[in-house]
Scaffold this motif. Structure first.
Motif, PDB file in Angstrom:
ATOM      1  N   LEU A   1       0.809  -1.219   0.000  1.00 29.94           N
ATOM      2  CA  LEU A   1       0.000   0.000   0.000  1.00 29.94           C
ATOM      3  C   LEU A   1       0.846   1.275   0.000  1.00 29.94           C
ATOM      4  O   LEU A   1       0.301   2.371  -0.154  1.00 29.94           O
ATOM      5  N   SER A   2       2.143   1.139   0.141  1.00 28.49           N
ATOM      6  CA  SER A   2       2.984   2.326   0.339  1.00 28.49           C
ATOM      7  C   SER A   2       3.101   3.206  -0.900  1.00 28.49           C
ATOM      8  O   SER A   2       3.318   4.416  -0.794  1.00 28.49           O
ATOM      9  N   ASP A   3       2.946   2.625  -2.095  1.00 29.48           N
ATOM     10  CA  ASP A   3       3.163   3.397  -3.319  1.00 29.48           C
ATOM     11  C   ASP A   3       1.882   3.741  -4.070  1.00 29.48           C
ATOM     12  O   ASP A   3       1.943   4.360  -5.140  1.00 29.48           O
ATOM     13  N   ILE A   4       0.733   3.338  -3.563  1.00 25.28           N
ATOM     14  CA  ILE A   4      -0.509   3.597  -4.299  1.00 25.28           C
ATOM     15  C   ILE A   4      -1.186   4.867  -3.790  1.00 25.28           C
ATOM     16  O   ILE A   4      -1.033   5.253  -2.626  1.00 25.28           O
ATOM     17  N   ASN A   5      -1.945   5.503  -4.681  1.00 23.95           N
ATOM     18  CA  ASN A   5      -2.731   6.681  -4.315  1.00 23.95           C
ATOM     19  C   ASN A   5      -4.111   6.230  -3.836  1.00 23.95           C
ATOM     20  O   ASN A   5      -4.826   5.526  -4.563  1.00 23.95           O
ATOM     21  N   ILE A   6      -4.453   6.651  -2.629  1.00 21.52           N
ATOM     22  CA  ILE A   6      -5.710   6.219  -2.012  1.00 21.52           C
ATOM     23  C   ILE A   6      -6.609   7.434  -1.814  1.00 21.52           C
ATOM     24  O   ILE A   6      -6.183   8.463  -1.281  1.00 21.52           O
TER      25      ILE A   6
ATOM     26  N   ASP B   1      -5.673   5.009  -7.153  1.00 24.39           N
ATOM     27  CA  ASP B   1      -5.584   3.570  -7.420  1.00 24.39           C
ATOM     28  C   ASP B   1      -6.615   2.809  -6.589  1.00 24.39           C
ATOM     29  O   ASP B   1      -7.169   1.802  -7.027  1.00 24.39           O
ATOM     30  N   LEU B   2      -6.846   3.309  -5.376  1.00 23.27           N
ATOM     31  CA  LEU B   2      -7.806   2.704  -4.451  1.00 23.27           C
ATOM     32  C   LEU B   2      -8.750   3.798  -3.971  1.00 23.27           C
ATOM     33  O   LEU B   2      -8.315   4.862  -3.529  1.00 23.27           O
ATOM     34  N   ILE B   3     -10.044   3.536  -4.070  1.00 24.25           N
ATOM     35  CA  ILE B   3     -11.064   4.476  -3.587  1.00 24.25           C
ATOM     36  C   ILE B   3     -11.933   3.755  -2.566  1.00 24.25           C
ATOM     37  O   ILE B   3     -12.449   2.664  -2.834  1.00 24.25           O
TER      38      ILE B   3
END
Length: 393
Positions: free
Chosen positions: A172-177, A236-238
């Protein structure tokens, strides 16, 4: 008077049906109006997974009130919901309060939701019998946590949402949430994401101040609702967790977006338009999809279930005994109190004009103390009489 529950939950109905019974502010005001004449009041528990109305009345009274408030057909509630009365209803509220009836076994949020519902119902002056029942549920919940392993381990909807994201992205460290909603579920989700390594989290809320408060707590970025479309394109994750009654995310928000996106909808009614599920580059998970949880925690909680059943049985019996005792004692205590009051009033009237006011006030205080001690003797006697009657039954 019989105790009744009418409701609809995840066990019997999908989110598309449950959201028909969702109580927004306007519907809740209508429900309060339709239930205002029910003796003893009602308690309303409305969460993302259930809508339930509790009351000491015939169940059809609650069915009619709920359906009138939500503009639904009573036959529809009978088909997709449930009606419980008397012992079944009493045991159900215990199981709900302990988290035994939750989608995630042992859910830690449900007791707080029940306490909030109780506080709200209390404004309408709940009957004493209602108070005793809910307080007994709270005692049972406390015992379930102190005497068993039922509350141990991570198992919650917020935790499961993070688990699903980890399984999908790996890291999860590199994704935009993008977190849409800064309420309780949003806070829980944010906490779980941060504790699992998420570093790029943005929050959007209709109230920008509320978004900023959440952002400051977790050192994340807050944006206004007007910036939603642009932030969806970057994410990337919503995760959506709002109280909106209509979909916030629609298929059009994803036009021109080629990268794979995971969308987790933790809201009821759903925050994501159903057509989003058909998009090739979007993986949509809603509340009905969240069924797998931390297996070790669940297994531990499952092993504790027989102990919880025992706790419920003890608390139900204690509650019923308190109610029976009250029904036995209160009329008799009231009769004795009225007779004593009549006697003391008559005797005080005889000397009222023969004494100065200061001496009379002192005599009145002494009389009240004597009356109180006499009442204590009678209450102890009645309590012993109740125990003998109970043992004979």
């Amino acid at each position: 008077m019989r105790f009744s529950i009418v409701g609809i939950s995840h066990w019997k109905s999908g989110v598309s049906i449950r959201e028909l019974f969702y109580l927004d502010k306007q519907r809740r005001e209508r429900l309060d109006h339709y239930t205002r004449t029910i003796p003893g009041g009602v308690l309303v528990l409305d969460t993302c997974n259930r809508t339930e109305v509790y009351g000491f009345c015939e169940p059809e009274v609650l069915v009619k009130a709920l359906c009138q408030s939500t503009n639904t057909d009573p036959d529809y509630l009978h088909k997709h919901g449930y009606i419980l009365t008397d012992d079944d209803a009493i045991r159900h509220i215990y199981k709900v309060g302990l988290g035994m009836d939750s989608q995630v076994l042992g859910d830690v949020q449900i007791i707080q939701q029940l306490k909030k519902a109780y506080k709200e119902a209390n404004k309408a002056n709940l009957a004493g019998e209602f108070h005793q029942l809910v307080q007994s549920v709270f005692r049972a919940h406390k015992r379930s946590r102190n005497e068993t392993d039922f509350g141990k381990g991570n198992a919650s909807v917020g935790y499961e949402a993070t688990k699903q994201a980890i399984e999908f992205f790996g890291d999860l460290s590199d994704i935009n949430i993008l977190l849409i909603g800064a309420g309780k579920m949003g806070k829980v989700s944010c906490k779980n994401l941060v504790s699992n390594g998420a570093q790029h989290i943005s929050v959007i809320n209709r109230s920008i101040n509320r978004a900023k408060n959440l952002a400051s707590s977790f050192d994340i970025k807050a944006y206004s609702f007007e910036e939603l479309e642009g932030k969806v394109k970057e994410a990337d994750l919503i995760i959506t967790a709002t109280g909106a009654t209509d979909p916030i995310l629609k298929a059009g928000h994803f036009e021109g977006k080629s990268s794979q996106t995971m969308v987790i909808d933790l809201s009821v009614p759903r925050n994501v338009e159903q057509s989003v599920e058909e998009l090739e580059n979007v993986t949509l998970i809603d509340m009905d999809s969240i069924t797998e949880v931390n297996q070790k925690a669940i297994e531990k909680r499952e092993r504790a279930l027989p102990l919880l059943e025992g706790i419920i049985e003890e608390e139900v019996n204690d509650y019923k005994d308190r109610i029976h005792r009250s029904h036995f004692l209160l009329p008799r205590i009231k009769e004795i109190d009225n007779r004593l009051q009549s006697i003391t009033d008559d005797e005080l009237d005889k000397v009222r004009n023969k004494m100065d006011s200061e001496a009379f006030d002192e005599l009145e205080l002494v009389t009240k103390r004597i009356k109180k001690k006499i009442m204590a003797i009678h209450i102890n006697r009645l309590d012993e009489e109740y125990k003998r009657v109970k043992d004979e039954v």
